[in-house]
Design a protein around this motif. Structure first.
Motif: not given
Lengths: 233, 179
Positions: A101, B73-75, B77-78, B81, B149, B153
């Protein structure tokens, strides 16, 4: 169809917020290690200090035993500092690539590489002012070998940092790490190299730096299951 | 995404890093419904539970890489993914068509039949979107991620995310207006 109607229809897709129990495999994982408390990683700009220190020490001990160029003071003042600065920036990008991220975006990478290429060209042209040293000779491969030699230990330090983070793109992280340490090594190598020709600088110094970066990326990718087993399954 | 829920996730994540397994359970239960929907658009219904589980195993292994000055969330969801991409590469399979069997997982089984049909129709339309537009739309609508975000991601710019969302909404509006 209005925006409000579309919003309403899309809102239907939102999942319900029922409690979801942990699957057995995750229960087992938690039971096995506690979970153990962990300390959050320091930010990349702090973590880069260790590999940067190793890179500086390695370059100083490995390369500065040689005689300095007559125009070295001028070079240190400008072109070498630019290379070290860019080396630090790419080191920062390499360490960021190990934080999900927070990875550098494609645009950031493209801009950094484009500016790096311009800096490499400009420093090669600026260094090409000492007439007596302009001839290409068989010294070239020695420069590339010295560059690789001075970059190995700092690369190990970068890899150590990456192993302790979350690398999901080993090719990118490895290449950025290799590029960063080779740029720092080249900053010192340029001070001792007796050839100042543009072609020599671009082929054996800049080319050597790029080759080291590609090699480092390939090694990180080939050894991804060994080095980054926490993220590579 | 509201500041409150973002703060709650951050608090849970910090407690989880400190060794609190209850915080991990709570995180899982808060995030998993939307993550399942997102991952299902990437890997299909047959693999989604496997990939979801693998994603959380990886999240657990690298939990120290989360920094409390960033949104959770970006952490997460990345990582999800990357796990999905790894699985897709491994399976060398193409995205699936959303079928009736997947309706139960995407929607809520307890919804009335009319709503269930509407949900199915929406998913069929979303499935017609190009993959990059579909991904940002699902992250925004299911995952409740902000533009910033989503950009973090997907390692892209906020402008690119806005553009893809704009195109996705325009396409959906156009398709829904068709007789």
């Amino acid at each position: 169809m209005s925006s409000i109607d579309l919003d309403k229809k899309l809102d239907l897709l939102r999942p319900s917020s029922d409690e979801a129990p942990l699957p057995d495999a995750l229960e087992k994982l938690l039971a096995e290690d506690g979970p153990k408390p962990v300390r959050a990683l320091y930010p990349p700009f702090l973590r880069l200090l260790a590999p940067l220190l190793v890179a500086l020490v390695a370059s100083l001990t490995f390369l500065l035993r040689k005689e300095m160029r007559p125009d070295a003071a001028w070079l240190i003042g400008l072109t070498s500092l630019a290379r070290i600065g860019f080396g630090c920036f790419f080191m920062w990008l390499a360490l960021r690539s190990g934080v999900p991220g927070r990875e550098p975006s494609r645009r950031m990478l493209l801009v950094a590489l484009a500016v790096g290429a311009v800096v490499a060209l400009v420093t090669a042209l600026l260094g090409d002012h000492y007439g007596a040293l302009r001839q290409m000779d068989d010294h070239g491969p020695k420069c590339s070998v010295a560059l690789f030699g001075a970059s190995l230990l700092p690369l190990a330090a970068i890899y150590w940092m990456l192993i302790r983070s979350a690398v999901f793109q080993p090719l990118l992280s490895g290449a950025l790490g290799g590029l960063s340490v080779a740029m720092v090594a080249d900053a010192f190598l340029s001070v001792t190299c007796p050839i100042s020709g543009v072609m020599h600088t671009l082929v054996y110094h800049t080319g050597g730096t790029v080759a080291f970066a590609l090699l480092s990326g390939a090694v990180a990718y080939a050894l991804r299951r060994l080095l980054f087993r926490r993220t590579q399954g | 995404m509201s500041d409150d829920s973002s703060a709650i996730l951050r608090e849970l994540m910090i407690r989880y890093q400190g060794g609190d397994s209850a915080a991990f359970r709570k995180l899982y239960s808060l995030l998993v419904p939307a993550m399942r929907g997102y991952l299902q658009t990437l890997v299909g219904s047959q693999l989604v539970d496997d990939v979801l589980q693998e994603a959380f195993i990886r999240i657990h292994r690298v939990r120290e890489t989360y920094r409390d000055d960033a949104p959770v969330k970006p952490w997460i969801y990345a990582i999800a993914r990357y796990t999905a991409i790894d699985r897709i590469r491994k399976q060398q399979r193409q995205r699936r068509e959303i079928g009736d069997a997947e309706l139960e997982r995407f929607g809520d089984e307890n919804r009335d039949p009319t709503t269930a049909i509407a949900i199915q129709q929406m998913w069929q339309l979303i499935d017609r979107l190009p993959e990059s537009q579909r991904e940002v739309l699902v992250l925004q609508r299911l995952g409740d991620l902000s533009i910033k975000e989503i950009a973090d991601t997907l390692q892209t710019s906020e402008g690119a995310v806005k553009q893809k969302l704009h195109r996705a909404y325009n396409s959906l509006k156009g398709w829904l207006s068709e007789p």
